[in-house]
Design a protein around this motif. Structure first.
Motif, PDB file in Angstrom:
ATOM      1  N   GLY A 196       0.844  -1.205   0.000  1.00 32.24           N
ATOM      2  CA  GLY A 196       0.000   0.000   0.000  1.00 32.24           C
ATOM      3  C   GLY A 196       0.879   1.256   0.000  1.00 32.24           C
ATOM      4  N   HIS A 197       1.912   1.230   0.845  1.00 40.76           N
ATOM      5  CA  HIS A 197       2.821   2.386   0.952  1.00 40.76           C
ATOM      6  C   HIS A 197       3.583   2.582  -0.364  1.00 40.76           C
ATOM      7  CE1 HIS A 197       5.833   4.604   3.830  1.00 40.76           C
ATOM      8  NE2 HIS A 197       5.363   5.381   2.884  1.00 40.76           N
ATOM      9  N   LEU A 198       4.036   1.478  -0.938  1.00 35.80           N
ATOM     10  CA  LEU A 198       4.748   1.539  -2.219  1.00 35.80           C
ATOM     11  C   LEU A 198       3.850   2.162  -3.294  1.00 35.80           C
ATOM     12  CD1 LEU A 198       7.034   0.772  -4.197  1.00 35.80           C
ATOM     13  CD2 LEU A 198       6.102  -1.542  -4.279  1.00 35.80           C
ATOM     14  N   ALA A 199       2.597   1.687  -3.376  1.00 44.51           N
ATOM     15  CA  ALA A 199       1.680   2.185  -4.413  1.00 44.51           C
ATOM     16  C   ALA A 199       1.460   3.682  -4.247  1.00 44.51           C
ATOM     17  CB  ALA A 199       0.354   1.430  -4.336  1.00 44.51           C
ATOM     18  N   GLN A 200       1.271   4.111  -2.981  1.00 46.71           N
ATOM     19  CA  GLN A 200       1.018   5.530  -2.737  1.00 46.71           C
ATOM     20  C   GLN A 200       2.259   6.370  -3.078  1.00 46.71           C
ATOM     21  OE1 GLN A 200      -1.986   6.860  -2.052  1.00 46.71           O
ATOM     22  NE2 GLN A 200      -0.873   8.762  -2.473  1.00 46.71           N
ATOM     23  N   THR A 201       3.438   5.824  -2.754  1.00 42.73           N
ATOM     24  CA  THR A 201       4.668   6.571  -3.047  1.00 42.73           C
ATOM     25  C   THR A 201       4.829   6.759  -4.551  1.00 42.73           C
ATOM     26  OG1 THR A 201       5.665   5.577  -1.092  1.00 42.73           O
ATOM     27  CG2 THR A 201       7.170   6.622  -2.642  1.00 42.73           C
ATOM     28  N   LEU A 202       4.544   5.713  -5.315  1.00 43.11           N
ATOM     29  CA  LEU A 202       4.683   5.830  -6.771  1.00 43.11           C
ATOM     30  C   LEU A 202       3.763   6.928  -7.305  1.00 43.11           C
ATOM     31  CD1 LEU A 202       4.989   2.091  -7.903  1.00 43.11           C
ATOM     32  CD2 LEU A 202       6.801   3.761  -7.507  1.00 43.11           C
ATOM     33  N   ILE A 203       2.586   7.035  -6.703  1.00 42.84           N
ATOM     34  CA  ILE A 203       1.661   8.111  -7.118  1.00 42.84           C
ATOM     35  C   ILE A 203       2.244   9.472  -6.718  1.00 42.84           C
ATOM     36  CG2 ILE A 203      -0.625   9.122  -6.682  1.00 42.84           C
ATOM     37  CD1 ILE A 203      -1.607   6.167  -6.307  1.00 42.84           C
ATOM     38  N   ASP A 204       2.702   9.543  -5.463  1.00 44.07           N
ATOM     39  CA  ASP A 204       3.188  10.836  -4.946  1.00 44.07           C
ATOM     40  C   ASP A 204       4.388  11.360  -5.740  1.00 44.07           C
ATOM     41  OD1 ASP A 204       1.220  10.534  -3.121  1.00 44.07           O
ATOM     42  OD2 ASP A 204       2.524  10.172  -1.397  1.00 44.07           O
ATOM     43  N   ILE A 205       5.244  10.459  -6.198  1.00 44.68           N
ATOM     44  CA  ILE A 205       6.418  10.951  -6.945  1.00 44.68           C
ATOM     45  C   ILE A 205       6.133  11.010  -8.449  1.00 44.68           C
ATOM     46  CG2 ILE A 205       8.024  10.082  -5.170  1.00 44.68           C
ATOM     47  CD1 ILE A 205       8.799   7.827  -7.121  1.00 44.68           C
ATOM     48  N   ASP A 206       4.873  10.802  -8.808  1.00 47.79           N
ATOM     49  CA  ASP A 206       4.431  10.858 -10.211  1.00 47.79           C
ATOM     50  C   ASP A 206       5.221   9.882 -11.086  1.00 47.79           C
ATOM     51  OD1 ASP A 206       2.889  11.659 -12.338  1.00 47.79           O
ATOM     52  OD2 ASP A 206       4.228  13.300 -12.893  1.00 47.79           O
ATOM     53  N   PHE A 207       5.394   8.686 -10.581  1.00 50.93           N
ATOM     54  CA  PHE A 207       6.137   7.688 -11.331  1.00 50.93           C
ATOM     55  C   PHE A 207       5.365   7.221 -12.575  1.00 50.93           C
ATOM     56  CE2 PHE A 207       7.198   3.269 -12.288  1.00 50.93           C
ATOM     57  CZ  PHE A 207       8.556   3.393 -12.508  1.00 50.93           C
ATOM     58  N   HIS A 208       4.038   7.125 -12.462  1.00 52.79           N
ATOM     59  CA  HIS A 208       3.257   6.510 -13.553  1.00 52.79           C
ATOM     60  C   HIS A 208       3.057   7.431 -14.757  1.00 52.79           C
ATOM     61  CE1 HIS A 208       2.607   3.155 -10.949  1.00 52.79           C
ATOM     62  NE2 HIS A 208       1.966   3.876 -10.057  1.00 52.79           N
ATOM     63  N   LYS A 209       3.049   8.711 -14.521  1.00 51.66           N
ATOM     64  CA  LYS A 209       2.879   9.707 -15.596  1.00 51.66           C
ATOM     65  C   LYS A 209       1.726   9.352 -16.524  1.00 51.66           C
ATOM     66  CE  LYS A 209       7.725  10.820 -15.309  1.00 51.66           C
ATOM     67  NZ  LYS A 209       7.961   9.750 -14.294  1.00 51.66           N
ATOM     68  N   GLY A 210       0.598   9.055 -15.915  1.00 48.33           N
ATOM     69  CA  GLY A 210      -0.604   8.788 -16.714  1.00 48.33           C
ATOM     70  C   GLY A 210      -0.760   7.346 -17.153  1.00 48.33           C
ATOM     71  N   ARG A 211       0.301   6.514 -17.019  1.00 50.66           N
ATOM     72  CA  ARG A 211       0.160   5.097 -17.424  1.00 50.66           C
ATOM     73  C   ARG A 211      -0.599   4.343 -16.337  1.00 50.66           C
ATOM     74  NH1 ARG A 211       6.489   5.036 -18.229  1.00 50.66           N
ATOM     75  NH2 ARG A 211       6.140   5.423 -16.034  1.00 50.66           N
ATOM     76  N   ALA A 212      -1.160   3.168 -16.723  1.00 54.37           N
ATOM     77  CA  ALA A 212      -1.902   2.370 -15.738  1.00 54.37           C
ATOM     78  C   ALA A 212      -0.929   1.852 -14.670  1.00 54.37           C
ATOM     79  CB  ALA A 212      -2.576   1.207 -16.437  1.00 54.37           C
ATOM     80  N   ALA A 213      -1.365   1.965 -13.427  1.00 61.35           N
ATOM     81  CA  ALA A 213      -0.491   1.577 -12.313  1.00 61.35           C
ATOM     82  C   ALA A 213      -0.445   0.052 -12.125  1.00 61.35           C
ATOM     83  CB  ALA A 213      -0.979   2.241 -11.038  1.00 61.35           C
ATOM     84  N   THR A 214      -1.488  -0.624 -12.585  1.00 61.98           N
ATOM     85  CA  THR A 214      -1.654  -2.046 -12.227  1.00 61.98           C
ATOM     86  C   THR A 214      -0.484  -2.932 -12.650  1.00 61.98           C
ATOM     87  OG1 THR A 214      -3.862  -1.541 -13.000  1.00 61.98           O
ATOM     88  CG2 THR A 214      -3.524  -3.725 -12.086  1.00 61.98           C
ATOM     89  N   THR A 215      -0.025  -2.764 -13.895  1.00 61.24           N
ATOM     90  CA  THR A 215       1.018  -3.668 -14.386  1.00 61.24           C
ATOM     91  C   THR A 215       2.286  -3.523 -13.564  1.00 61.24           C
ATOM     92  OG1 THR A 215       0.123  -3.105 -16.533  1.00 61.24           O
ATOM     93  CG2 THR A 215       2.109  -4.439 -16.520  1.00 61.24           C
ATOM     94  N   ILE A 216       2.671  -2.295 -13.335  1.00 65.34           N
ATOM     95  CA  ILE A 216       3.922  -2.071 -12.606  1.00 65.34           C
ATOM     96  C   ILE A 216       3.776  -2.535 -11.152  1.00 65.34           C
ATOM     97  CG2 ILE A 216       3.522   0.355 -11.928  1.00 65.34           C
ATOM     98  CD1 ILE A 216       6.776  -0.770 -13.346  1.00 65.34           C
ATOM     99  N   GLU A 217       2.592  -2.311 -10.588  1.00 73.26           N
ATOM    100  CA  GLU A 217       2.365  -2.747  -9.201  1.00 73.26           C
ATOM    101  C   GLU A 217       2.480  -4.270  -9.095  1.00 73.26           C
ATOM    102  OE1 GLU A 217      -0.526   0.866  -7.729  1.00 73.26           O
ATOM    103  OE2 GLU A 217      -1.296  -1.178  -7.679  1.00 73.26           O
ATOM    104  N   ARG A 218       1.933  -4.966 -10.075  1.00 80.41           N
ATOM    105  CA  ARG A 218       2.005  -6.436 -10.064  1.00 80.41           C
ATOM    106  C   ARG A 218       3.439  -6.933 -10.142  1.00 80.41           C
ATOM    107  NH1 ARG A 218      -2.598  -9.767 -13.167  1.00 80.41           N
ATOM    108  NH2 ARG A 218      -4.125  -9.452 -11.534  1.00 80.41           N
ATOM    109  N   ARG A 219       4.194  -6.301 -11.047  1.00 77.12           N
ATOM    110  CA  ARG A 219       5.599  -6.704 -11.212  1.00 77.12           C
ATOM    111  C   ARG A 219       6.368  -6.492  -9.912  1.00 77.12           C
ATOM    112  NH1 ARG A 219       8.137  -9.300 -15.043  1.00 77.12           N
ATOM    113  NH2 ARG A 219       6.532  -9.724 -16.542  1.00 77.12           N
ATOM    114  N   LEU A 220       6.143  -5.321  -9.318  1.00 79.69           N
ATOM    115  CA  LEU A 220       6.878  -5.005  -8.088  1.00 79.69           C
ATOM    116  C   LEU A 220       6.453  -5.936  -6.956  1.00 79.69           C
ATOM    117  CD1 LEU A 220       6.890  -1.119  -8.268  1.00 79.69           C
ATOM    118  CD2 LEU A 220       8.852  -2.647  -8.446  1.00 79.69           C
ATOM    119  N   ARG A 221       5.173  -6.260  -6.914  1.00 79.78           N
ATOM    120  CA  ARG A 221       4.656  -7.174  -5.900  1.00 79.78           C
ATOM    121  C   ARG A 221       5.342  -8.529  -6.028  1.00 79.78           C
ATOM    122  NH1 ARG A 221      -0.030  -8.823  -2.965  1.00 79.78           N
ATOM    123  NH2 ARG A 221      -0.924  -6.785  -2.769  1.00 79.78           N
TER     124      ARG A 221
END
Ligand code: SAH
Length: 256
Positions: A196-221
């Motif tokens: 949960g913290h990782l997902a929120q951090t990626l949002i806060d630092i604007d890592f996704h830049k408009g791309r879907a978060a799901t794929t990257i979250e799955r990989r990182l998980r």
């Protein structure tokens, strides 16, 4: 979770988890399968029909398993305190998890330190485990059935794994060196908090830049599950996230 003990019961840190079982007879047959191999800790996640006479009929006297059954609403609750979770699947899913044979899976579970809670998870008769549930597991265990007819009856799958655990217990697996003394591994609940913290951090630092978060979250998980982090390691990572979030806030307020 308390448990009555009997001399013919084996390890107590291994729990069997049956998810959304449809047929109560399968719960009873699974209890019997476990009991014959010395296991008594059975957790039911949202069973469709329970309690039920078929559970008792098919358990054939595996009373110490039935008396200790714990019913919970979801998989997260069933495994919250577990440090190793293996999910049994009849076929490969969209979830790229490392796959273990029943023997290797049993050995991994058997080798966990006695204080580490570990779980073996089985899915619903028709639909198996959902992807989201598999993602909570460290690895998938597949019984090498033939392609095209790969699905065993639930209780029979439980029997195969319980048998392998029994073999591991009898042979006192130790071709492998004893694991290095380390800090406790993170539990499933701590991992979820971390994700949960990782997902929120990626949002806060604007890592996704408009791309879907799901794929990257799955990989990182998958990556972090595979690493089996210790509690202390997760604390370091969460400290890094805290700092990254703080810097992002600072950068945001400078822009304004
Ligand atoms: N159609 C479902 C099969 C469910 S069988 C599916 O494809 O997933 C019910 C449960 O028994 C499965 O969720 C799994 O936990 C276990 N099981 C059945 N066959 C298995 C196999 N070959 N290997 C590992 N687990 C199996």
């Amino acid at each position: 979770m308390t448990e009555k003990t009997s001399p013919s019961l084996t390890r107590s840190n291994i729990r069997f988890v049956l998810v959304r079982t449809s047929h109560p007879g399968n719960i009873g047959a699974a209890a019997r399968a476990m009991r014959t191999m010395g296991y008594a800790r059975l957790v039911l996640v949202a069973p469709l029909h329970y309690p039920h006479d078929d559970v008792i009929a098919l358990a054939a006297g595996a009373d110490d398993v039935l008396e200790n059954i714990v019913v919970v609403p979801d998989l997260a609750t069933a495994i919250a305190d577990c440090r190793l979770v293996l999910g049994c699947t009849a076929r490969q899913r969209g979830v790229p998890l490392p796959e273990l044979s029943p023997r290797d899976g049993a050995e991994r579970l058997h080798q966990a330190p006695p204080d580490d809670e570990v779980a073996l998870v089985f899915g619903n008769e028709r639909s198996g485990l959902e992807n989201e549930e598999l993602m909570r597991c460290h690895a998938a265990v597949h019984i090498p059935s033939v392609p095209g007819f790969s699905s065993l009856n639930l209780a029979q799958a439980v029997q195969v794994l319980a048998y392998e655990l029994r073999l591991a217990a009898l042979h006192g697996v130790s071709l492998l060196p004893p694991p290095l003394k380390s800090d406790p591994l993170a539990t499933a609940a701590e991992m979820e908090y971390f994700f949960g913290h990782l997902a929120q951090t990626l949002i806060d630092i604007d890592f996704h830049k408009g791309r879907a978060a799901t794929t990257i979250e799955r990989r990182l998980r998958r990556f972090f599950q595979r690493a089996e982090p210790e509690q202390r390691e997760l604390r370091i990572l969460r400290g890094i996230f805290d700092d990254a979030q703080r810097m992002a806030r600072l950068a945001g307020s400078k822009k304004e």
